[in-house]
Design a protein around this motif. Structure first.
Motif: not given
Length: 436
Positions: A212, A383-384, A386-389, A407
């Protein structure tokens, strides 16, 4: 060369009887199928032992054959599950190299005896490329220990822990876990659920990592695992494959709308199949089972070209969803040379995946439908990203629209499920904007 022999009790017993049923009671086809199942089971065991141990030792995370038997060699599909456990095996190691782990020497290959009238099944270690299962009767290669050492790298240390940690020993599902916990009240319950049957009876969790705001808040692992222990990703590898395609697109080396290179020329309707069709499981090609079992490739010793390329087309591309390992394999084939040139391990490290081994068939084709070994920390980095585009450490690695592209469940979708499918990724959307 030093050889370490680890075999099941009773290994000296003849292995010619491959079924409990009397031979006279079996048809010729039944005898053939029983023998083939035994060959697949031996290939499965050889590859799992080789990959599980050698890929872990490469990054300084030791695993034992007993742990592989407990985690990777149980719960396998029938009939292999009843065969695998008692097959005798041998782990062949090279000579130890001074100042280099493992002290026992690198794994060279693993042999598994399956019948008494044929050579053993062999999985060969190929350094950073992991292990490859060989065709029956093929002798392992002649890589020297020094060559293997040159193909490796020293383990990358995990990122520093920002917060002070309290180590707790917690019994979850009859397993003692070593937990590094930063926020007991907030994350303890979530972790316990992950290691329970909350997500399905018989489900097994080996690692939980919670990150996080760039801080590692929680880590929990089953016995024998750590944040850097590589594990076979199975079909999560398909999402890694889609990520590599995105990196190639970003590098102007590919276009998702280009032909996947199937067929025998422009007159062959399969030439209309694109990388996008392959990523979305919509090539229109036939596959013999739902999910397209690729046992001959994964465990039998065939190659991607032999097994995945030549299936006939039965639907117009882009009109029917059919989940198939073969489609992912064909999505990667057009960029295989690009991956070779960039080096798969260096591409993985660009993504923050330092413990990852991307395995190939014995002829060098990437098996990115399943045969990737990555640690929990690696998958957290994926995963991070993709969270960061698509941006990692300030660098854009994926096109700006790639996260939306993979997605978005465009085109045909799987039947009988609330899950949608994007491009190499399962999604909670059935169609654009329709969430479950």
């Amino acid at each position: 060369m030093k050889t370490t022999l680890i075999a099941a009790a009773g290994a000296a017993l003849a292995l010619s009887t491959i079924s409990s049923a009397p031979a006279a009671a079996q048809s010729a086809q039944e005898r053939l199928d029983a023998r083939y199942d035994r060959a697949l089971a031996a290939g499965y065991k050889a590859l799992m032992l080789c990959s599980g141990i050698a890929n872990s030792e490469r990054v300084g995370s030791d695993r034992t054959p007993e742990q592989i038997h407990e985690w990777e060699l149980t719960g396998i599909q029938a009939p292999l599950d009843d065969i695998i456990r008692d097959l005798p095996y041998k782990i062949v190691r090279g000579e130890p190299i001074e100042f280099r782990s493992p002290k026992a020497g690198f794994v060279r290959h693993v042999e598994v005896i399956w019948v008494d009238d044929m050579p053993p099944r062999i999985a060969e270690y190929r350094g950073r490329n992991g292990c490859a299962v060989l065709p029956i009767g093929t002798n392992p290669g002649t890589l020297t220990d020094k060559t293997i050492q040159m193909r490796l790298r020293l383990p990358v240390l995990p990122p520093p822990i920002v917060e002070s940690s309290e180590r707790l020993s917690v019994a979850l599902r009859d397993k003692t876990m070593d937990i590094i916990e930063r926020d007991h009240a907030r994350f303890q319950e979530t972790a316990q659920l992950a290691f329970s049957d909350k997500y399905g009876a018989g489900s097994r969790t080996t690692a939980v990592l919670i990150n996080q705001n760039k801080r590692m808040r929680f880590e929990g692992f089953a016995d024998g695992y750590s944040r850097n222990t590589p594990q076979r990703t199975w079909s999560v590898a398909k999402s890694i494959a889609a990520t590599f395609v995105g990196m190639a697109v970003m590098d102007d080396a590919a276009d998702a709308a280009q032909s996947a290179g199937l067929g025998e020329g422009e007159d062959d309707p399969r030439s209309a199949i694109t990388i996008d069709h392959a990523l979305r499981m919509a090539t229109g090609r036939y596959s013999d089972t739902a999910g397209n079992r690729t046992d001959p490739l994964y465990w039998g010793g065939t190659t991607v070209d032999e097994r995945a390329r030549n299936w006939p087309i039965v639907h117009k591309p882009g009109t029917v969803f059919r989940y198939a390992n073969n489609d992912t394999l064909m999505a990667i084939e057009p960029i295989q040379k690009w991956i070779d040139d960039k080096k798969p391990d260096e591409l993985a490290e660009q993504l923050g995946m330092f413990d990852t081994s991307i395995e190939r068939d014995w002829q060098g084709n990437y098996v990115l439908s399943s045969q990737v070994w990555a640690s929990g920390a690696d998958l957290m980095s994926l995963g991070q990203l993709y969270l960061n585009n698509g941006v990692w450490n300030g660098e854009r690695l994926l096109p700006e629209n790639w996260v939306e592209y993979v997605s978005t469940p465009s085109g045909p979708q799987p039947e009988g499920t609330d899950w949608g499918y994007g491009a190499g990724w399962w999604t909670f959307q059935l169609t654009r904007g329709q969430c479950i």
